[in-house]
Design an enzyme around this catalytic site. Structure first.
Site, PDB file in Angstrom:
ATOM      1  N   CYS A   1       0.832  -1.213   0.000  1.00  0.00           N
ATOM      2  CA  CYS A   1       0.000   0.000   0.000  1.00  0.00           C
ATOM      3  C   CYS A   1       0.870   1.269   0.000  1.00  0.00           C
ATOM      4  O   CYS A   1       1.500   1.564  -1.000  1.00  0.00           O
ATOM      5  CB  CYS A   1      -0.974  -0.024   1.170  1.00  0.00           C
ATOM      6  SG  CYS A   1      -2.387   1.082   0.945  1.00  0.00           S
TER       7      CYS A   1
ATOM      8  N   HIS B   1      -3.884  -5.096  -0.028  1.00  0.00           N
ATOM      9  CA  HIS B   1      -3.523  -5.650   1.282  1.00  0.00           C
ATOM     10  C   HIS B   1      -3.562  -7.173   1.278  1.00  0.00           C
ATOM     11  O   HIS B   1      -4.630  -7.767   1.417  1.00  0.00           O
ATOM     12  CB  HIS B   1      -4.472  -5.123   2.361  1.00  0.00           C
ATOM     13  CG  HIS B   1      -4.286  -3.676   2.658  1.00  0.00           C
ATOM     14  ND1 HIS B   1      -3.522  -3.222   3.719  1.00  0.00           N
ATOM     15  CD2 HIS B   1      -4.756  -2.575   2.035  1.00  0.00           C
ATOM     16  CE1 HIS B   1      -3.537  -1.896   3.722  1.00  0.00           C
ATOM     17  NE2 HIS B   1      -4.272  -1.490   2.717  1.00  0.00           N
TER      18      HIS B   1
ATOM     19  N   GLU C   1      -2.678  -9.080   3.596  1.00  0.00           N
ATOM     20  CA  GLU C   1      -3.097  -9.534   4.930  1.00  0.00           C
ATOM     21  C   GLU C   1      -4.603  -9.405   5.134  1.00  0.00           C
ATOM     22  O   GLU C   1      -5.151  -9.864   6.142  1.00  0.00           O
ATOM     23  CB  GLU C   1      -2.348  -8.752   6.016  1.00  0.00           C
ATOM     24  CG  GLU C   1      -2.880  -7.363   6.310  1.00  0.00           C
ATOM     25  CD  GLU C   1      -2.524  -6.311   5.272  1.00  0.00           C
ATOM     26  OE1 GLU C   1      -2.967  -5.167   5.430  1.00  0.00           O
ATOM     27  OE2 GLU C   1      -1.803  -6.639   4.307  1.00  0.00           O
TER      28      GLU C   1
END
Length: 389
Positions: A246, A331, A333
């Site tokens: 990001c 992202h 995650e």
């Protein structure tokens, strides 16, 4: 109690207040997630922003401490269509209302969030004020026009000191520009020895920690507001494997000579399709960013575009043609969102191992430092001692 949301173009929304009393100014944005409002509230990348949820029912499953992505929420305001005061979920420990009250965040419900979202999509993100005061609209507008949006969000949300999450495998230095807890969870699950450093850590300070790889985290705001990080990345590029997420992706691009610019309304949600140009496969990703790497700035750099957004064709992934470094705009995650892209953490560790195999005679950085003339300060000696563990 009544609350009002005033946009800089003069549009006024009047609804019901929840959360804390008071007023705040920020950039109003929207998130398209159906679930995950707690992770949105606690994502440091939203620092300085008033977040609008496009899904109409918010608060129905409450708040669970285990689902936080940081120690506290960082949003500057919360806008929903319907706020559910009584959650129904066995994991719920308290409500959205109590969470916002605890951290002094103003919320507003019972407004037309669809109209607000369409306005942002048409005109772009804009400055706004969220308030529970009864002052005249003219006075509020005067204050809103005079206010200046913050540019120091990264320093506000970053850790102020080094800390570690010990592991038995590769040591990864995570540069915290506003890192979500999910990044640490993914690295720790893979056995990594994670060392988290502040956003203003220098290249030398990172070297003294003897990393096997460096991960540049997500974070809020304009990447050009963090020029010291760009210099740090440029200095370490090629010396250690690097993975950017990001904001880390944008900073990596700037360090390699590319450019970034602000998007009209950004990407925020858990349903953004991204195409991997190498495999031709499409992934559904979790995203939260208002800036992007400019496509026409890649020419003349050593960067290769690896992923694009299927909706607007913006750059979603990059890799360096010479050095072991890559980045993604989304992202991996997740939290909230799909975990389709968690394999990128495995790719990062594979890159680290290959880098070490290709340079078998290279001593650890801590040993290099130890061999230098004894000119370290007391603080440097302390960091060196940690690096040798």
């Amino acid at each position: 109690m009544q609350a009002r949301l005033l946009l800089e173009d003069g549009t006024l929304f009047t609804g019901k207040a929840f959360g804390s009393e008071g007023e705040s100014v920020g950039e109003v944005v929207f998130n398209t997630g159906i679930t995950g409002y707690q992770e949105v509230l606690s994502d440091p990348s939203y620092c300085g922003q008033i977040v609008t949820m496009t899904y109409p029912l918010i608060g129905n499953y409450g708040i669970a401490r285990d689902d936080f992505e940081s120690i506290r929420p960082f949003v500057h305001g919360f806008v929903v269509r319907q706020h559910e005061e009584v959650p129904s979920n066995w994991r719920a420990q308290y409500t959205v209302d109590s969470l916002l009250k605890e951290y002094g965040i103003v919320g507003i419900s019972d407004i037309d969030t669809r109209m607000l979202t369409r306005k942002i999509r048409h005109h772009g993100v804009m400055k706004a004020m969220l308030t529970t005061s009864t002052r005249r609209v003219e006075d509020l507008m005067e204050q809103l026009k005079a206010s200046v949006l913050m540019t120091d969000q990264v320093s506000r949300v970053s850790t102020k000191s080094v800390f570690s999450c010990p592991g038995t495998k590769e040591r990864v230095v995570l540069v915290d520009f506003g890192a979500k807890s999910g990044i640490i969870r993914d690295l720790s699950t893979r056995g990594c020895d994670v060392v988290v450093v502040p956003q203003d850590a220098t290249a030398d300070q990172i070297r003294r920690l003897a990393p096997d790889g460096i991960l540049l985290s997500n974070g809020p705001g304009d990447p050009k507001d963090v020029p010291h990080a760009v210099r740090m990345i440029a200095e370490l590029l090629g010396e250690f494997p690097i993975f950017g997420i990001c904001l880390g992706h944008q900073l990596f691009a700037l360090a390699c000579g590319a450019d970034t610019d602000k998007m009209k309304f950004g990407h925020r949600g858990g349903n953004h399709p991204v195409k991997d140009l190498e495999s031709n496969r499409c992934y559904i990703t979790s995203q939260n960013h208002g800036y992007a790497v400019m496509d026409d700035s890649i020419a003349g750099t050593n960067l290769i575009v690896t992923h694009i957004n299927n909706n607007d064709k913006t750059i979603e992934g990059l890799k360096h043609a010479v050095h072991p470094a890559f980045s993604v705009q989304y992202h991996p995650e997740a939290a909230p969102g799909p975990f389709d892209s968690s394999y990128l953490f495995d790719d990062f560790l594979t890159m680290i191992r290959k880098f070490k195999q290709d340079r078998p005679g290279l001593p650890r950085q801590a040993e290099i430092i130890a061999a230098r003339p004894n000119r370290q300060s007391a603080a440097e000696k302390g960091e060196l001692a940690y690096a040798k563990k």
